[in-house]
Enzyme design. Sequence first.
Site, mmCIF file in Angstrom:
data_model
loop_
_atom_site.group_PDB
_atom_site.id
_atom_site.type_symbol
_atom_site.label_atom_id
_atom_site.label_comp_id
_atom_site.label_asym_id
_atom_site.label_seq_id
_atom_site.Cartn_x
_atom_site.Cartn_y
_atom_site.Cartn_z
ATOM 1 N N LYS A 192 0.680 -1.114 -0.012
ATOM 2 C CA LYS A 192 -0.294 0.442 -0.442
ATOM 3 C C LYS A 192 0.405 1.016 0.254
ATOM 4 C CE LYS A 192 -4.525 -1.697 0.467
ATOM 5 N NZ LYS A 192 -5.182 -1.904 -0.362
ATOM 6 N N GLU B 30 -5.631 -5.085 -6.708
ATOM 7 C CA GLU B 30 -6.335 -5.409 -7.975
ATOM 8 C C GLU B 30 -5.755 -4.689 -9.060
ATOM 9 O OE1 GLU B 30 -8.635 -2.621 -6.150
ATOM 10 O OE2 GLU B 30 -7.811 -4.455 -5.264
ATOM 11 N N HIS C 172 -7.747 -13.341 -6.770
ATOM 12 C CA HIS C 172 -8.504 -12.000 -5.566
ATOM 13 C C HIS C 172 -9.981 -12.171 -6.552
ATOM 14 C CE1 HIS C 172 -9.466 -8.014 -4.078
ATOM 15 N NE2 HIS C 172 -8.148 -7.646 -3.744
ATOM 16 N N GLY D 80 -9.587 -5.464 5.426
ATOM 17 C CA GLY D 80 -10.085 -5.363 7.089
ATOM 18 C C GLY D 80 -9.262 -6.176 8.253
ATOM 19 N N PHE E 186 -3.110 -8.819 5.626
ATOM 20 C CA PHE E 186 -2.999 -7.427 5.900
ATOM 21 C C PHE E 186 -2.465 -6.560 5.242
ATOM 22 C CE2 PHE E 186 -2.565 -10.277 9.588
ATOM 23 C CZ PHE E 186 -3.586 -10.112 10.273
ATOM 24 N N GLY E 187 -3.928 -5.248 4.354
ATOM 25 C CA GLY E 187 -4.177 -4.217 3.402
ATOM 26 C C GLY E 187 -3.191 -2.814 4.549
#
Length: 426
Positions: free
Chosen positions: A151, A180, A270, A356, A377-378
């Site tokens: 991220k 994605e 995904h 989340g 985990f994003g």
Amino acid sequence: MLKEYIDIGYTPDETDFVCEYHLEPASGISFEEACNHMAGECSIGGWSDISRLSPKLAEKLKPHVFYINKKKHIVRVSYPQDLFEFCSVSQIISTVAGNIFNSKMMTRLKLHDMTFPADPVSELWGPKYGIGGIRELAGVYDRPLVISTVKPKIGLDPATHANVAYQSFVGGCDLVKDDENLTDQKFNRFEKRVELTFKARDDAEEKTGERKMYMCNITAPTCEEMIRRANFISNIGGHYVMIDTIPTGWSSLQTLRDVTEELGLAIHAHSMSHAAFTRVGEHGISLYLITKLARLVGLDQLHIGNIADKVHENKKELMALHDCCVMDKVKSNEKMHILSQNWDGIRPTFPVVSSGSEPALIPELMKIFGKDVIIEFGSAIHTHPIGTVSDARACRQAIDAVLAGTSLEEYGKSHAELQAALNNGM
């Protein structure tokens, strides 16, 4: 003609494809008329009465509407297997959930589930690795695997992307993936990102002594380009590819599965975009069936949702999706509109809970799913007050606490990264 396909009490043959639908007829159309039209449109019928089939062939190919519950709007149809091209998921879905959705004879229609008989199951690939094979690739056998998504998902250059991946690996993540919508944009070219991130993986393995896996998104404009990218990853020493399932399409996914068999690559899937037609309870195609098709096609890992507020799925649905991924025999569940399915030895798909996830949720996730789950985990892993490395450690520490039978609060007293994550509300 009204009762042409309605055959209440018919017992489906073990070779039949059986579907359960939610059906709401349009105004002025009887439930039986809508059922009859749906079954015909999905098989040998149509808007017009065309009598060119021999009576013998028509009888062999015609479907049977064998169960109707008007009060609950439920219909079950048994389709003869000769209507289908066994090895083509695209053709199968085009048959039972295709043109019928354009019909004005019903206001809503949803395909809840579909039972696949033994013959087509044996002709579809199923996952190459399954849970056992993925664990062997990762060298992790006794706990959930941990994934981090780099991220921000869009905007990083290849070097920064690789650095974020390195921090995630060093902190304790087993797997790192693209998001994605990162493929081959000008600011982050595919080949350069792969080269630098695999170098980061190698450095992290040397530093930690653990195996690390990078899952690069190979979603592409054409199957040819997708295959080229898969070969590029294989040649550079990768073990995984990532694909966007719904935009890519079933035929392309089956092509990718064929290619990865030869290249020895696992497929991380995904499931973004599925809610465009799965979210409404009374219309579209269920996420459960999408999950079933993903396993049949042969996707090794699949996002199934999470218990956090960010996603639409509830806990019961998530447990059903998990079972669809991992169980060899699934029993019918009338309340959840699930039909029985014998997977006949098809390897399981490793379920991924995502969207989340945070360290504080790990005890509940492991209570629900046990050890055979991949926790992704994003943003949470990159917003730790002490940085990405620390939150990756906090995630692993939370898993260790559960395995040790200790609360996160207690374990956090001697593990600063976990304590910081809990204090930060993560």
